[in-house]
Design an enzyme around this catalytic site. Structure first.
Site, PDB file in Angstrom:
ATOM      1  N   ASP A  10     -54.676   5.805 -72.526  1.00 16.68           N
ATOM      2  CA  ASP A  10     -54.789   5.085 -71.262  1.00 16.68           C
ATOM      3  C   ASP A  10     -56.060   4.215 -71.351  1.00 16.68           C
ATOM      4  O   ASP A  10     -56.916   4.448 -72.223  1.00 16.68           O
ATOM      5  CB  ASP A  10     -54.915   6.095 -70.119  1.00 16.68           C
ATOM      6  N   ASP A  12     -57.935   2.229 -68.207  1.00 16.49           N
ATOM      7  CA  ASP A  12     -58.876   2.292 -67.079  1.00 16.49           C
ATOM      8  C   ASP A  12     -59.255   3.729 -66.762  1.00 16.49           C
ATOM      9  O   ASP A  12     -58.393   4.563 -66.481  1.00 16.49           O
ATOM     10  CB  ASP A  12     -58.257   1.617 -65.853  1.00 16.49           C
ATOM     11  N   THR A 124     -51.294   0.667 -67.159  1.00 17.92           N
ATOM     12  CA  THR A 124     -50.673  -0.179 -66.134  1.00 17.92           C
ATOM     13  C   THR A 124     -51.427  -1.493 -65.955  1.00 17.92           C
ATOM     14  O   THR A 124     -50.981  -2.368 -65.224  1.00 17.92           O
ATOM     15  CB  THR A 124     -50.658   0.528 -64.765  1.00 17.92           C
ATOM     16  N   THR A 125     -52.576  -1.619 -66.577  1.00 16.63           N
ATOM     17  CA  THR A 125     -53.377  -2.822 -66.339  1.00 16.63           C
ATOM     18  C   THR A 125     -52.797  -4.050 -67.052  1.00 16.63           C
ATOM     19  O   THR A 125     -51.991  -3.929 -67.975  1.00 16.63           O
ATOM     20  CB  THR A 125     -54.853  -2.569 -66.749  1.00 16.63           C
TER      21      THR A 125
HETATM   22  C1  XBP Z   1     -55.064   1.450 -64.017  1.00 15.02           C
HETATM   23  C2  XBP Z   1     -54.822   0.723 -62.814  1.00 15.02           C
HETATM   24  C3  XBP Z   1     -54.906  -0.702 -62.847  1.00 15.02           C
HETATM   25  C4  XBP Z   1     -56.224  -1.374 -62.615  1.00 15.02           C
HETATM   26  C5  XBP Z   1     -55.966  -2.800 -62.222  1.00 15.02           C
HETATM   27  O1  XBP Z   1     -54.295   2.634 -64.048  1.00 15.02           O
HETATM   28  O2  XBP Z   1     -54.466   1.269 -61.805  1.00 15.02           O
HETATM   29  O3  XBP Z   1     -54.069  -1.097 -61.820  1.00 15.02           O
HETATM   30  O4  XBP Z   1     -56.934  -0.752 -61.568  1.00 15.02           O
HETATM   31  O5  XBP Z   1     -55.253  -3.482 -63.156  1.00 15.02           O
HETATM   32  P1  XBP Z   1     -54.137   3.435 -65.425  1.00 15.02           P
HETATM   33  P2  XBP Z   1     -54.442  -4.821 -62.774  1.00 15.02           P
HETATM   34  O6  XBP Z   1     -55.517   3.713 -65.905  1.00 15.02           O
HETATM   35  O7  XBP Z   1     -53.435   4.694 -65.032  1.00 15.02           O
HETATM   36  O8  XBP Z   1     -53.335   2.597 -66.362  1.00 15.02           O
HETATM   37  O9  XBP Z   1     -55.130  -5.451 -61.621  1.00 15.02           O
HETATM   38  O10 XBP Z   1     -54.475  -5.674 -64.017  1.00 15.02           O
HETATM   39  O11 XBP Z   1     -53.022  -4.420 -62.420  1.00 15.02           O
HETATM   40 MG    MG Z   2     -56.485   5.607 -66.040  1.00 12.16          MG
END
Ligand code: XBP
Ligand code: MG
Length: 261
Positions: A10, A12, A124-125
């Site tokens: 993952d 973020d 998901t980013t």
């Molecule tokens: C990460 C997220 C992302 C970022 C924003 O979740 O929730 O939405 O906060 O990214 P994870 P975007 O770590 O579970 O993948 O604005 O590019 O969508």
């Molecule tokens: Mg995460």
């Protein structure tokens, strides 16, 4: 006994603490540029993190907090435009090099590459955010270390839906029992464990109190030889930081190794 073949990371909260001082700040810059009075505080952003994906998060904010929204006859397009500017501001922020990798990430990646493990990003980013983070905070060549970057809108349903992990298994022709996922959040864990992927959790300030059903090892970080981890759940087997031995032992003990080939 089957061997661990792939690590799925993952981004973020797991590779780097990007949310509070990265994504949140960039959202606020986009709101300000658009002349809006929205401002996501550190606490409010913690609540908004219940929904993954930036566009989905903006929509969630509008639906639940009912802020003043500029007049528009196409809300989807308005959100998409706002989010595109947020991505611009976020990647600019990363270029300044202010958001480092979390402790142990670089060390573990180096060790995994040396051992020939297959690596993927499962997030998901937005893809541009992954490129900016890996390039600026890890290594100019770091994108090439990963066989697959599974990110953003590549699947219709973001975490906690399992789609992004299913997509990764399909693309890499891997079975769940051959993999180990590294996650930081409840939504991430639901996504990975729904497709039976063994998951290690390293929490951060936003996810410390989340529940992680089905996870055997929850830590505060991967740690370094001179920076021991705090074990929140499970057993690190006498080690003070996470290395490949820890991951292989976790995999062997999970019962999945018998299935893996
Ligand atoms: C990460 C997220 C992302 C970022 C924003 O979740 O929730 O939405 O906060 O990214 P994870 P975007 O770590 O579970 O993948 O604005 O590019 O969508
Ligand atoms: Mg995460």
């Amino acid at each position: 006994m089957g061997k661990l073949q792939a690590l799925l990371f993952d981004v973020d909260g797991t590779l780097a603490d990007t949310e509070r001082d990265g994504h949140r700040v960039a959202f606020n810059q986009a709101f300000e540029e658009a002349g809006m009075d929205w401002n996501w505080s550190v606490d409010l952003y913690g609540e908004l993190l219940a929904v993954t994906g930036g566009k989905e998060r903006i929509r969630f904010y509008i639906d639940k907090w009912h802020p003043l929204v500029p007049e528009t006859d196409d809300l989807d397009a308005f959100i998409a435009g706002l989010h595109a500017r947020k991505t611009f501001f976020y990647t600019e922020l990363l270029k300044q090099g202010n958001i480092p990798m979390r402790p142990g990430v670089r060390r573990l990646l180096d060790q995994a590459r040396e051992a020939g493990l297959r690596l993927a990003i499962v997030t998901t980013t937005t893809p541009a955010n992954v490129t900016a983070l890996l390039t600026h905070a890890l290594d100019p060549d770091a994108l090439s270390w990963f066989e697959l970057i599974a990110a953003g809108d590549i699947v219709a349903a973001k975490k906690p839906a399992p789609d992004i992990y299913s997509y990764t298994l399909d693309q890499m022709d891997l079975k769940p029992e051959q993999c180990l996922a590294l996650e930081d959040s409840h939504n991430g864990v639901i996504s990975s464990t729904m497709v039976d992927i063994l998951t290690l959790v390293t929490v951060n300030d936003y996810t410390r109190d989340h529940s992680f059903p089905g996870v055997d090892l929850v830590l505060d970080q991967l740690g370094e030889p001179d920076s021991p981890v705090k074990v929140l759940h499970g057993d690190l087997g006498g080690k003070t930081y996470v290395d490949l031995d820890v991951l292989q032992r976790l995999h062997a003990q999970s019962g999945l190794a018998q299935k893996a080939s």
